[in-house]
Design a protein around this motif. Structure first.
Motif, PDB file in Angstrom:
ATOM      1  N   PRO A   1      25.431   7.840  91.948  1.00 38.76           N
ATOM      2  CA  PRO A   1      25.348   7.658  90.490  1.00 38.76           C
ATOM      3  C   PRO A   1      24.202   6.712  90.137  1.00 38.76           C
ATOM      4  O   PRO A   1      23.982   5.709  90.818  1.00 38.76           O
ATOM      5  CB  PRO A   1      26.690   7.025  90.123  1.00 38.76           C
ATOM      6  N   VAL A   2      23.460   7.066  89.098  1.00 40.53           N
ATOM      7  CA  VAL A   2      22.360   6.217  88.628  1.00 40.53           C
ATOM      8  C   VAL A   2      22.388   6.157  87.107  1.00 40.53           C
ATOM      9  O   VAL A   2      22.884   7.065  86.451  1.00 40.53           O
ATOM     10  CB  VAL A   2      20.972   6.731  89.095  1.00 40.53           C
ATOM     11  N   THR A   3      21.817   5.106  86.570  1.00 42.66           N
ATOM     12  CA  THR A   3      21.626   5.003  85.133  1.00 42.66           C
ATOM     13  C   THR A   3      20.450   5.893  84.745  1.00 42.66           C
ATOM     14  O   THR A   3      19.722   6.402  85.611  1.00 42.66           O
ATOM     15  CB  THR A   3      21.314   3.551  84.733  1.00 42.66           C
ATOM     16  N   TYR A   4      20.213   6.031  83.471  1.00 41.84           N
ATOM     17  CA  TYR A   4      19.062   6.807  83.007  1.00 41.84           C
ATOM     18  C   TYR A   4      17.766   6.184  83.529  1.00 41.84           C
ATOM     19  O   TYR A   4      16.903   6.884  84.057  1.00 41.84           O
ATOM     20  CB  TYR A   4      19.056   6.873  81.475  1.00 41.84           C
TER      21      TYR A   4
ATOM     22  N   ALA B   1       8.096   9.982  80.324  1.00 38.92           N
ATOM     23  CA  ALA B   1       9.236   9.212  79.815  1.00 38.92           C
ATOM     24  C   ALA B   1       9.167   7.750  80.244  1.00 38.92           C
ATOM     25  O   ALA B   1       9.645   6.872  79.540  1.00 38.92           O
ATOM     26  CB  ALA B   1      10.546   9.844  80.280  1.00 38.92           C
ATOM     27  N   LYS B   2       8.559   7.483  81.384  1.00 45.68           N
ATOM     28  CA  LYS B   2       8.406   6.093  81.837  1.00 45.68           C
ATOM     29  C   LYS B   2       7.303   5.380  81.065  1.00 45.68           C
ATOM     30  O   LYS B   2       7.365   4.167  80.885  1.00 45.68           O
ATOM     31  CB  LYS B   2       8.096   6.034  83.338  1.00 45.68           C
ATOM     32  N   LEU B   3       6.308   6.131  80.605  1.00 46.71           N
ATOM     33  CA  LEU B   3       5.140   5.514  79.977  1.00 46.71           C
ATOM     34  C   LEU B   3       5.158   5.505  78.448  1.00 46.71           C
ATOM     35  O   LEU B   3       4.447   4.722  77.832  1.00 46.71           O
ATOM     36  CB  LEU B   3       3.876   6.225  80.462  1.00 46.71           C
ATOM     37  N   SER B   4       5.952   6.372  77.863  1.00 51.32           N
ATOM     38  CA  SER B   4       5.971   6.497  76.406  1.00 51.32           C
ATOM     39  C   SER B   4       7.383   6.295  75.879  1.00 51.32           C
ATOM     40  O   SER B   4       8.309   7.006  76.291  1.00 51.32           O
ATOM     41  CB  SER B   4       5.469   7.890  76.000  1.00 51.32           C
ATOM     42  N   ASN B   5       7.542   5.362  74.960  1.00 52.98           N
ATOM     43  CA  ASN B   5       8.862   5.101  74.386  1.00 52.98           C
ATOM     44  C   ASN B   5       9.399   6.342  73.662  1.00 52.98           C
ATOM     45  O   ASN B   5      10.586   6.649  73.739  1.00 52.98           O
ATOM     46  CB  ASN B   5       8.815   3.903  73.439  1.00 52.98           C
ATOM     47  N   GLU B   6       8.520   7.067  72.982  1.00 48.18           N
ATOM     48  CA  GLU B   6       8.934   8.287  72.279  1.00 48.18           C
ATOM     49  C   GLU B   6       9.452   9.334  73.267  1.00 48.18           C
ATOM     50  O   GLU B   6      10.491   9.967  73.045  1.00 48.18           O
ATOM     51  CB  GLU B   6       7.762   8.846  71.482  1.00 48.18           C
ATOM     52  N   ALA B   7       8.736   9.537  74.367  1.00 45.07           N
ATOM     53  CA  ALA B   7       9.158  10.496  75.388  1.00 45.07           C
ATOM     54  C   ALA B   7      10.439  10.024  76.082  1.00 45.07           C
ATOM     55  O   ALA B   7      11.299  10.839  76.432  1.00 45.07           O
ATOM     56  CB  ALA B   7       8.045  10.709  76.414  1.00 45.07           C
ATOM     57  N   TYR B   8      10.569   8.717  76.285  1.00 48.93           N
ATOM     58  CA  TYR B   8      11.762   8.117  76.889  1.00 48.93           C
ATOM     59  C   TYR B   8      12.998   8.476  76.055  1.00 48.93           C
ATOM     60  O   TYR B   8      13.996   8.968  76.573  1.00 48.93           O
ATOM     61  CB  TYR B   8      11.576   6.593  76.959  1.00 48.93           C
ATOM     62  N   ILE B   9      12.903   8.243  74.748  1.00 50.33           N
ATOM     63  CA  ILE B   9      14.030   8.504  73.853  1.00 50.33           C
ATOM     64  C   ILE B   9      14.306  10.005  73.759  1.00 50.33           C
ATOM     65  O   ILE B   9      15.463  10.436  73.792  1.00 50.33           O
ATOM     66  CB  ILE B   9      13.756   7.894  72.462  1.00 50.33           C
ATOM     67  N   SER B  10      13.269  10.801  73.671  1.00 48.96           N
ATOM     68  CA  SER B  10      13.413  12.250  73.554  1.00 48.96           C
ATOM     69  C   SER B  10      14.111  12.845  74.782  1.00 48.96           C
ATOM     70  O   SER B  10      15.034  13.663  74.647  1.00 48.96           O
ATOM     71  CB  SER B  10      12.040  12.888  73.376  1.00 48.96           C
ATOM     72  N   LEU B  11      13.685  12.442  75.965  1.00 43.40           N
ATOM     73  CA  LEU B  11      14.306  12.961  77.190  1.00 43.40           C
ATOM     74  C   LEU B  11      15.748  12.478  77.304  1.00 43.40           C
ATOM     75  O   LEU B  11      16.636  13.260  77.659  1.00 43.40           O
ATOM     76  CB  LEU B  11      13.504  12.544  78.432  1.00 43.40           C
ATOM     77  N   LYS B  12      15.992  11.236  76.993  1.00 46.95           N
ATOM     78  CA  LYS B  12      17.356  10.703  77.072  1.00 46.95           C
ATOM     79  C   LYS B  12      18.279  11.472  76.128  1.00 46.95           C
ATOM     80  O   LYS B  12      19.396  11.839  76.500  1.00 46.95           O
ATOM     81  CB  LYS B  12      17.357   9.206  76.728  1.00 46.95           C
ATOM     82  N   LYS B  13      17.794  11.752  74.933  1.00 52.42           N
ATOM     83  CA  LYS B  13      18.573  12.508  73.959  1.00 52.42           C
ATOM     84  C   LYS B  13      18.852  13.926  74.483  1.00 52.42           C
ATOM     85  O   LYS B  13      19.950  14.441  74.356  1.00 52.42           O
ATOM     86  CB  LYS B  13      17.833  12.559  72.630  1.00 52.42           C
ATOM     87  N   ARG B  14      17.833  14.525  75.079  1.00 53.81           N
ATOM     88  CA  ARG B  14      17.979  15.891  75.627  1.00 53.81           C
ATOM     89  C   ARG B  14      19.009  15.941  76.750  1.00 53.81           C
ATOM     90  O   ARG B  14      19.802  16.852  76.832  1.00 53.81           O
ATOM     91  CB  ARG B  14      16.625  16.381  76.128  1.00 53.81           C
ATOM     92  N   LEU B  15      19.002  14.934  77.601  1.00 53.38           N
ATOM     93  CA  LEU B  15      19.911  14.914  78.742  1.00 53.38           C
ATOM     94  C   LEU B  15      21.354  14.610  78.341  1.00 53.38           C
ATOM     95  O   LEU B  15      22.287  15.154  78.934  1.00 53.38           O
ATOM     96  CB  LEU B  15      19.453  13.892  79.784  1.00 53.38           C
ATOM     97  N   PHE B  16      21.525  13.735  77.368  1.00 54.53           N
ATOM     98  CA  PHE B  16      22.862  13.220  77.106  1.00 54.53           C
ATOM     99  C   PHE B  16      23.481  13.640  75.784  1.00 54.53           C
ATOM    100  O   PHE B  16      24.616  13.297  75.501  1.00 54.53           O
ATOM    101  CB  PHE B  16      22.861  11.697  77.193  1.00 54.53           C
ATOM    102  N   SER B  17      22.761  14.365  74.934  1.00 55.24           N
ATOM    103  CA  SER B  17      23.372  14.837  73.691  1.00 55.24           C
ATOM    104  C   SER B  17      23.170  16.327  73.525  1.00 55.24           C
ATOM    105  O   SER B  17      22.510  16.960  74.305  1.00 55.24           O
ATOM    106  CB  SER B  17      22.859  14.091  72.474  1.00 55.24           C
ATOM    107  N   GLU B  18      23.760  16.848  72.487  1.00 62.45           N
ATOM    108  CA  GLU B  18      23.697  18.296  72.274  1.00 62.45           C
ATOM    109  C   GLU B  18      22.399  18.699  71.615  1.00 62.45           C
ATOM    110  O   GLU B  18      21.715  18.004  70.994  1.00 62.45           O
ATOM    111  CB  GLU B  18      24.862  18.746  71.419  1.00 62.45           C
TER     112      GLU B  18
END
Length: 102
Positions: A58-61, A85-102
């Motif tokens: 198990p790992v965190t985002y 996603a590591k370099l851009s805050n916008e990409a970080y949030i976008s990928l996290k949303k894609r992985l964990f929300s609908e």
């Protein structure tokens, strides 16, 4: 779905196609990446195919994104999206949303 249960003993009814990689060469092959959300453990042991060694960790985002820094990381087709996603805050949030929300 079969690979998830065979290699991890987890199941999910919540699947989303994340990305599709198309390869053009003499043989046309496509690789599909799916997100399986709300996974539940179906059994208590893993039964990998001959020659496979599988560990579930198990790992965190953020820990997931840090996997690209490991020497043994072999999923090079995921490098661009994970690096972004590591370099851009916008990409970080976008990928996290894609992985964990609908």
């Amino acid at each position: 779905k079969r690979e998830l249960i065979e290699e991890t003993w987890y199941v999910s009814d919540d699947w989303v196609l994340w990305k599709k990689e198309e390869w053009t060469s003499n043989i046309i092959t496509n690789t599909y990446f799916f997100i399986a959300r709300n996974c539940k453990k179906a059994k208590n042991h893993i039964n990998p195919d001959h020659g496979e060694k599988i560990w579930l960790t198990p790992v965190t985002y953020d820990g997931f994104l840090d996997l690209i820094l490991e020497e043994k990381f072999v999923h090079w087709t995921l490098l661009p999206v994970l690096c972004k996603a590591k370099l851009s805050n916008e990409a970080y949030i976008s990928l996290k949303k894609r992985l964990f929300s609908e």
